[in-house]
Design a protein around this motif. Structure first.
Motif, short mmCIF file in Angstrom:
data_model
loop_
_atom_site.label_atom_id
_atom_site.label_comp_id
_atom_site.label_asym_id
_atom_site.label_seq_id
_atom_site.Cartn_x
_atom_site.Cartn_y
_atom_site.Cartn_z
N SER A 24 43.83 35.75 48.81
CA SER A 24 43.40 36.85 47.97
C SER A 24 41.91 37.11 48.06
CB SER A 24 43.76 36.55 46.50
OG SER A 24 45.11 36.28 46.37
N GLU A 206 52.63 48.20 45.94
CA GLU A 206 52.24 47.67 44.63
C GLU A 206 51.89 46.18 44.74
OE1 GLU A 206 51.82 49.00 41.66
OE2 GLU A 206 52.35 51.06 42.21
N ARG A 209 48.49 45.86 46.33
CA ARG A 209 47.43 46.20 45.37
C ARG A 209 47.24 45.10 44.34
NH1 ARG A 209 49.10 51.88 45.84
NH2 ARG A 209 50.54 51.65 44.11
N MET A 210 48.34 44.45 43.95
CA MET A 210 48.24 43.35 43.01
C MET A 210 47.39 42.23 43.57
SD MET A 210 49.64 40.07 42.44
CE MET A 210 51.22 40.07 43.30
N GLU A 212 45.14 42.48 45.89
CA GLU A 212 43.76 42.95 46.03
C GLU A 212 42.98 42.84 44.73
OE1 GLU A 212 44.15 46.89 47.49
OE2 GLU A 212 44.65 46.28 49.55
N LYS A 213 43.68 42.88 43.62
CA LYS A 213 43.02 42.81 42.32
C LYS A 213 42.59 41.39 41.93
CE LYS A 213 45.61 46.71 40.33
NZ LYS A 213 46.64 47.07 39.30
N VAL A 214 43.17 40.40 42.60
CA VAL A 214 42.91 39.01 42.19
C VAL A 214 41.43 38.65 42.16
CG1 VAL A 214 43.36 36.59 42.70
CG2 VAL A 214 45.19 38.27 42.95
N ASP A 216 38.84 40.33 41.70
CA ASP A 216 38.05 41.07 40.71
C ASP A 216 38.53 40.84 39.28
OD1 ASP A 216 36.49 42.37 42.71
OD2 ASP A 216 38.17 43.72 43.11
N ASP A 217 39.46 39.94 39.10
CA ASP A 217 39.98 39.69 37.76
C ASP A 217 38.88 39.12 36.86
OD1 ASP A 217 41.41 37.85 35.65
OD2 ASP A 217 42.95 39.23 36.39
N ASN A 242 33.62 36.97 47.16
CA ASN A 242 33.97 37.86 48.26
C ASN A 242 32.77 38.44 48.98
OD1 ASN A 242 36.65 37.46 47.63
ND2 ASN A 242 37.18 39.61 47.86
N GLN A 295 45.77 34.09 40.31
CA GLN A 295 46.75 34.73 41.18
C GLN A 295 48.16 34.52 40.66
OE1 GLN A 295 46.62 33.83 45.45
NE2 GLN A 295 48.86 33.73 45.43
N LEU A 298 48.85 36.69 37.66
CA LEU A 298 49.07 38.09 38.01
C LEU A 298 50.44 38.28 38.67
CD1 LEU A 298 45.54 39.12 39.34
CD2 LEU A 298 46.67 39.90 37.25
#
Length: 324
Positions: A24, A206, A209-210, A212-214, A216-217, A242, A295, A298
Protein backbone atom coordinates in the motif's frame (compact mmCIF):
# COMPACT_ATOMS: atom_id res chain seq x y z
CA UNK A 1 12.12 7.38 -18.69
CA UNK A 2 13.19 4.08 -17.17
CA UNK A 3 10.86 1.13 -16.91
CA UNK A 4 8.77 0.52 -13.81
CA UNK A 5 10.91 -1.04 -11.06
CA UNK A 6 10.51 -4.60 -9.85
CA UNK A 7 9.07 -3.41 -6.53
CA UNK A 8 6.19 -1.59 -8.14
CA UNK A 9 5.49 -4.28 -10.68
CA UNK A 10 5.26 -6.83 -7.93
CA UNK A 11 3.04 -4.56 -5.88
CA UNK A 12 0.61 -4.04 -8.73
CA UNK A 13 0.38 -7.79 -9.26
CA UNK A 14 -0.23 -8.34 -5.58
CA UNK A 15 -2.96 -5.73 -5.53
CA UNK A 16 -4.81 -7.12 -8.53
CA UNK A 17 -4.74 -10.60 -7.04
CA UNK A 18 -5.87 -9.39 -3.62
CA UNK A 19 -2.71 -10.60 -1.95
CA UNK A 20 -2.65 -11.09 1.77
CA UNK A 21 -0.33 -8.16 2.35
CA UNK A 22 -0.59 -5.59 -0.44
CA UNK A 23 2.08 -2.97 -1.01
CA UNK A 24 0.00 0.00 0.00
CA UNK A 25 2.94 2.31 0.39
CA UNK A 26 4.09 2.40 -3.22
CA UNK A 27 7.73 1.50 -2.60
CA UNK A 28 9.38 -1.77 -1.75
CA UNK A 29 10.09 -0.82 1.85
CA UNK A 30 6.56 0.36 2.45
CA UNK A 31 5.00 -3.03 2.08
CA UNK A 32 3.41 -4.35 5.22
CA UNK A 33 4.52 -7.83 4.32
CA UNK A 34 8.11 -7.21 3.31
CA UNK A 35 9.03 -4.45 5.71
CA UNK A 36 8.16 -6.39 8.81
CA UNK A 37 9.72 -9.67 7.83
CA UNK A 38 13.32 -9.08 8.77
CA UNK A 39 15.80 -7.11 10.80
CA UNK A 40 17.50 -7.68 14.10
CA UNK A 41 15.59 -5.31 16.33
CA UNK A 42 13.90 -6.46 19.51
CA UNK A 43 10.53 -6.17 17.78
CA UNK A 44 11.51 -8.56 15.01
CA UNK A 45 9.41 -11.51 16.24
CA UNK A 46 6.39 -9.28 16.65
CA UNK A 47 6.90 -8.01 13.11
CA UNK A 48 7.00 -11.53 11.73
CA UNK A 49 3.84 -12.46 13.63
CA UNK A 50 2.13 -9.38 12.24
CA UNK A 51 3.22 -10.10 8.67
CA UNK A 52 2.03 -13.69 8.98
CA UNK A 53 -1.57 -12.64 9.59
CA UNK A 54 -3.96 -13.12 6.71
CA UNK A 55 -5.63 -9.93 5.58
CA UNK A 56 -9.44 -9.78 5.84
CA UNK A 57 -9.95 -9.30 2.11
CA UNK A 58 -7.57 -12.08 1.19
CA UNK A 59 -9.27 -14.44 3.61
CA UNK A 60 -12.72 -13.46 2.37
CA UNK A 61 -11.91 -13.86 -1.32
CA UNK A 62 -9.33 -16.64 -1.41
CA UNK A 63 -11.79 -18.94 -3.19
CA UNK A 64 -11.50 -16.84 -6.37
CA UNK A 65 -7.90 -15.81 -5.94
CA UNK A 66 -5.50 -17.16 -8.52
CA UNK A 67 -1.83 -17.03 -7.58
CA UNK A 68 -0.41 -18.43 -10.81
CA UNK A 69 -0.51 -22.07 -9.80
CA UNK A 70 2.41 -24.36 -10.55
CA UNK A 71 4.63 -22.19 -12.75
CA UNK A 72 6.68 -25.12 -14.05
CA UNK A 73 3.57 -27.07 -15.00
CA UNK A 74 1.96 -24.01 -16.61
CA UNK A 75 5.14 -23.28 -18.57
CA UNK A 76 5.32 -26.84 -19.88
CA UNK A 77 1.68 -26.73 -20.98
CA UNK A 78 2.21 -23.44 -22.79
CA UNK A 79 5.34 -24.69 -24.56
CA UNK A 80 3.69 -27.92 -25.71
CA UNK A 81 0.70 -26.03 -27.10
CA UNK A 82 3.03 -23.64 -28.93
CA UNK A 83 4.92 -26.58 -30.45
CA UNK A 84 1.69 -28.21 -31.67
CA UNK A 85 0.39 -24.92 -33.03
CA UNK A 86 3.65 -24.16 -34.86
CA UNK A 87 3.70 -27.65 -36.36
CA UNK A 88 0.22 -27.02 -37.79
CA UNK A 89 1.60 -23.79 -39.26
CA UNK A 90 4.40 -25.73 -40.93
CA UNK A 91 7.27 -24.90 -38.59
CA UNK A 92 9.42 -26.69 -36.06
CA UNK A 93 9.35 -25.52 -32.45
CA UNK A 94 11.13 -27.24 -29.59
CA UNK A 95 9.46 -26.72 -26.18
CA UNK A 96 11.80 -24.79 -23.93
CA UNK A 97 12.53 -25.43 -20.28
CA UNK A 98 11.50 -22.84 -17.71
CA UNK A 99 14.43 -20.39 -17.40
CA UNK A 100 16.16 -20.54 -14.05
CA UNK A 101 15.78 -17.52 -11.81
CA UNK A 102 18.21 -16.10 -9.27
CA UNK A 103 17.26 -17.09 -5.74
CA UNK A 104 16.79 -13.43 -4.89
CA UNK A 105 13.82 -13.22 -7.25
CA UNK A 106 11.92 -15.69 -5.09
CA UNK A 107 13.33 -14.24 -1.87
CA UNK A 108 12.47 -10.59 -2.60
CA UNK A 109 9.66 -10.39 -0.06
CA UNK A 110 11.63 -12.42 2.47
CA UNK A 111 14.70 -10.20 2.40
CA UNK A 112 15.47 -7.93 5.32
CA UNK A 113 14.18 -4.49 4.21
CA UNK A 114 17.49 -2.75 4.93
CA UNK A 115 19.45 -5.45 3.11
CA UNK A 116 17.09 -5.18 0.16
CA UNK A 117 17.48 -1.40 0.08
CA UNK A 118 21.26 -1.69 0.22
CA UNK A 119 21.26 -4.11 -2.71
CA UNK A 120 18.46 -2.79 -4.90
CA UNK A 121 17.35 0.61 -3.62
CA UNK A 122 13.67 0.88 -4.50
CA UNK A 123 14.09 -1.34 -7.54
CA UNK A 124 15.51 1.03 -10.17
CA UNK A 125 19.12 0.86 -9.02
CA UNK A 126 18.91 -2.92 -9.29
CA UNK A 127 16.52 -5.83 -9.04
CA UNK A 128 16.52 -9.62 -9.03
CA UNK A 129 15.40 -9.43 -12.65
CA UNK A 130 18.62 -7.62 -13.58
CA UNK A 131 20.58 -10.63 -12.33
CA UNK A 132 19.18 -12.85 -15.06
CA UNK A 133 21.69 -13.04 -17.90
CA UNK A 134 19.80 -13.25 -21.21
CA UNK A 135 22.97 -14.40 -22.94
CA UNK A 136 22.93 -17.62 -20.92
CA UNK A 137 19.88 -18.84 -22.84
CA UNK A 138 20.42 -20.50 -26.21
CA UNK A 139 17.32 -21.52 -28.13
CA UNK A 140 17.21 -25.23 -28.98
CA UNK A 141 15.98 -24.08 -32.40
CA UNK A 142 18.93 -21.73 -32.99
CA UNK A 143 20.39 -23.69 -35.92
CA UNK A 144 16.96 -24.19 -37.47
CA UNK A 145 16.23 -20.46 -37.28
CA UNK A 146 19.68 -19.46 -38.55
CA UNK A 147 19.14 -21.51 -41.71
CA UNK A 148 15.97 -19.62 -42.63
CA UNK A 149 15.75 -17.00 -45.33
CA UNK A 150 14.50 -13.55 -44.36
CA UNK A 151 11.03 -14.31 -45.69
CA UNK A 152 10.90 -17.64 -43.84
CA UNK A 153 12.02 -15.99 -40.61
CA UNK A 154 9.33 -13.33 -41.00
CA UNK A 155 6.66 -15.97 -41.56
CA UNK A 156 7.92 -17.92 -38.55
CA UNK A 157 7.69 -14.78 -36.37
CA UNK A 158 4.14 -14.08 -37.51
CA UNK A 159 3.11 -17.66 -36.80
CA UNK A 160 4.64 -17.52 -33.34
CA UNK A 161 3.74 -13.99 -32.24
CA UNK A 162 1.14 -12.75 -34.70
CA UNK A 163 1.29 -9.43 -36.49
CA UNK A 164 -0.03 -6.61 -34.31
CA UNK A 165 2.93 -4.24 -34.34
CA UNK A 166 0.83 -1.21 -35.29
CA UNK A 167 -2.00 -1.91 -32.84
CA UNK A 168 -2.31 0.00 -29.59
CA UNK A 169 -1.45 -2.28 -26.65
CA UNK A 170 -4.88 -1.65 -25.13
CA UNK A 171 -6.46 -3.15 -28.25
CA UNK A 172 -4.36 -6.32 -28.54
CA UNK A 173 -6.40 -9.36 -29.58
CA UNK A 174 -5.11 -12.71 -28.37
CA UNK A 175 -6.68 -14.41 -31.39
CA UNK A 176 -4.27 -12.45 -33.58
CA UNK A 177 -1.23 -13.00 -31.37
CA UNK A 178 0.01 -16.18 -32.98
CA UNK A 179 0.75 -19.49 -31.29
CA UNK A 180 2.30 -17.79 -28.25
CA UNK A 181 -0.89 -15.88 -27.42
CA UNK A 182 -3.07 -18.90 -28.20
CA UNK A 183 -1.12 -21.11 -25.80
CA UNK A 184 -1.12 -18.59 -22.98
CA UNK A 185 -4.83 -17.97 -23.41
CA UNK A 186 -5.62 -21.68 -23.23
CA UNK A 187 -3.55 -22.21 -20.11
CA UNK A 188 -4.36 -19.06 -18.17
CA UNK A 189 -7.70 -17.66 -19.36
CA UNK A 190 -9.99 -19.68 -17.10
CA UNK A 191 -7.90 -18.87 -14.05
CA UNK A 192 -8.13 -15.15 -14.79
CA UNK A 193 -11.82 -15.14 -15.68
CA UNK A 194 -12.96 -13.69 -12.36
CA UNK A 195 -10.72 -10.67 -12.86
CA UNK A 196 -11.59 -10.14 -16.51
CA UNK A 197 -15.38 -10.14 -16.10
CA UNK A 198 -16.66 -6.63 -17.01
CA UNK A 199 -19.45 -7.04 -14.46
CA UNK A 200 -16.89 -6.69 -11.67
CA UNK A 201 -14.63 -4.00 -13.14
CA UNK A 202 -16.17 -1.29 -10.97
CA UNK A 203 -15.76 -3.41 -7.86
CA UNK A 204 -12.11 -4.04 -8.66
CA UNK A 205 -11.63 -0.32 -9.18
CA UNK A 206 -13.16 0.28 -5.75
CA UNK A 207 -10.67 -2.20 -4.29
CA UNK A 208 -7.78 -0.39 -5.96
CA UNK A 209 -8.97 2.94 -4.62
CA UNK A 210 -9.32 1.46 -1.15
CA UNK A 211 -5.69 0.35 -1.16
CA UNK A 212 -4.58 3.73 -2.48
CA UNK A 213 -6.19 5.39 0.53
CA UNK A 214 -4.18 3.39 3.06
CA UNK A 215 -1.02 5.57 3.21
CA UNK A 216 -3.11 8.74 3.62
CA UNK A 217 -5.27 7.40 6.43
CA UNK A 218 -5.34 9.81 9.41
CA UNK A 219 -4.46 6.92 11.72
CA UNK A 220 -0.95 6.98 10.22
CA UNK A 221 -0.35 10.68 10.91
CA UNK A 222 1.46 10.20 14.21
CA UNK A 223 3.76 7.44 13.00
CA UNK A 224 4.49 9.40 9.81
CA UNK A 225 5.65 12.24 12.04
CA UNK A 226 7.94 9.88 13.96
CA UNK A 227 9.33 8.51 10.72
CA UNK A 228 9.84 12.04 9.38
CA UNK A 229 11.85 13.02 12.48
CA UNK A 230 14.01 9.93 12.02
CA UNK A 231 14.64 10.78 8.37
CA UNK A 232 15.47 14.38 9.27
CA UNK A 233 18.26 13.11 11.50
CA UNK A 234 19.79 11.55 8.40
CA UNK A 235 19.46 14.72 6.34
CA UNK A 236 16.23 13.87 4.51
CA UNK A 237 13.25 16.22 4.47
CA UNK A 238 10.07 14.20 4.02
CA UNK A 239 6.79 14.51 5.91
CA UNK A 240 5.26 11.16 4.96
CA UNK A 241 6.67 7.73 4.20
CA UNK A 242 5.48 7.72 0.60
CA UNK A 243 7.32 10.95 -0.17
CA UNK A 244 10.72 9.24 0.00
CA UNK A 245 9.86 6.75 -2.71
CA UNK A 246 7.94 9.32 -4.75
CA UNK A 247 10.92 11.68 -4.79
CA UNK A 248 13.04 9.00 -6.45
CA UNK A 249 10.26 8.04 -8.86
CA UNK A 250 10.03 11.67 -9.89
CA UNK A 251 13.77 11.79 -10.37
CA UNK A 252 13.70 8.91 -12.83
CA UNK A 253 10.61 10.27 -14.58
CA UNK A 254 12.23 13.64 -15.26
CA UNK A 255 15.81 12.59 -16.01
CA UNK A 256 16.17 12.39 -19.81
CA UNK A 257 17.25 9.12 -21.35
CA UNK A 258 19.97 11.14 -23.04
CA UNK A 259 21.51 12.12 -19.69
CA UNK A 260 25.09 10.96 -19.30
CA UNK A 261 26.02 8.01 -17.14
CA UNK A 262 27.23 10.28 -14.34
CA UNK A 263 23.71 11.68 -13.93
CA UNK A 264 22.22 8.20 -13.86
CA UNK A 265 24.84 7.00 -11.39
CA UNK A 266 24.18 9.97 -9.10
CA UNK A 267 20.45 9.24 -9.14
CA UNK A 268 21.04 5.55 -8.40
CA UNK A 269 23.28 6.50 -5.48
CA UNK A 270 20.58 8.87 -4.21
CA UNK A 271 17.98 6.14 -4.59
CA UNK A 272 19.95 3.62 -2.56
CA UNK A 273 20.78 6.13 0.18
CA UNK A 274 17.15 7.22 0.45
CA UNK A 275 15.84 3.65 0.43
CA UNK A 276 18.26 2.57 3.16
CA UNK A 277 17.33 5.49 5.42
CA UNK A 278 13.65 4.88 4.69
CA UNK A 279 13.87 1.18 5.58
CA UNK A 280 15.80 1.85 8.78
CA UNK A 281 13.38 4.53 9.96
CA UNK A 282 10.32 2.45 9.11
CA UNK A 283 11.76 -0.36 11.19
CA UNK A 284 12.69 1.98 14.04
CA UNK A 285 9.21 3.50 14.43
CA UNK A 286 7.25 0.32 13.64
CA UNK A 287 5.65 1.71 10.51
CA UNK A 288 5.05 -1.64 8.72
CA UNK A 289 3.06 -3.01 11.62
CA UNK A 290 0.96 0.16 11.92
CA UNK A 291 0.43 0.27 8.17
CA UNK A 292 -0.81 -3.31 8.22
CA UNK A 293 -3.15 -2.53 11.11
CA UNK A 294 -4.71 0.34 9.18
CA UNK A 295 -4.87 -1.64 5.95
CA UNK A 296 -6.64 -4.53 7.62
CA UNK A 297 -9.14 -2.16 9.21
CA UNK A 298 -9.92 -0.56 5.85
CA UNK A 299 -10.26 -3.96 4.23
CA UNK A 300 -12.81 -5.03 6.84
CA UNK A 301 -14.73 -1.80 6.34
CA UNK A 302 -14.72 -2.47 2.61
CA UNK A 303 -16.04 -5.99 3.11
CA UNK A 304 -18.82 -4.73 5.37
CA UNK A 305 -19.82 -2.08 2.82
CA UNK A 306 -19.58 -4.22 -0.32
CA UNK A 307 -20.56 -7.60 1.08
CA UNK A 308 -23.39 -8.24 -1.38
CA UNK A 309 -21.19 -7.49 -4.41
CA UNK A 310 -18.28 -9.53 -3.09
CA UNK A 311 -20.54 -12.46 -2.29
CA UNK A 312 -21.97 -12.42 -5.82
CA UNK A 313 -18.46 -12.38 -7.30
CA UNK A 314 -17.36 -15.24 -5.07
CA UNK A 315 -20.47 -17.31 -5.76
CA UNK A 316 -19.95 -17.00 -9.50
CA UNK A 317 -16.24 -17.79 -9.63
CA UNK A 318 -15.27 -19.73 -6.52
CA UNK A 319 -13.22 -22.85 -7.24
CA UNK A 320 -11.78 -25.57 -5.05
CA UNK A 321 -8.37 -25.11 -6.73
CA UNK A 322 -8.24 -21.41 -5.87
CA UNK A 323 -9.28 -22.05 -2.28
CA UNK A 324 -6.34 -24.34 -1.59
Amino acid sequence: MRSIPFTVAAAVGALLLLSACSDSGGGGTSSSSSSSSGGSSSGDDAGKDSAAKESPLHAYMKSIQYDGGDSAKNHKEVENIIASCMKEAGFEYTPKDLPSQPASLDDWEEMDPVERAEKYGYGWAGSPESEIDPEEFVSPDADYLAAMSDSEAAAYSVALFGDQQDVDTSELDWTKGGCYAKANHEVHSNRNAAYEDPAYEDLQEEIRRMFEKVPDDPRLAEINAEWSACMNEGGFDFARVNEAYESIAEGYATLPETADETAWADLRDKEVATAIADAKCQEKVGYPEKLQEVQFALEQEFIDTHKAELDAWIEQYATDEAAK
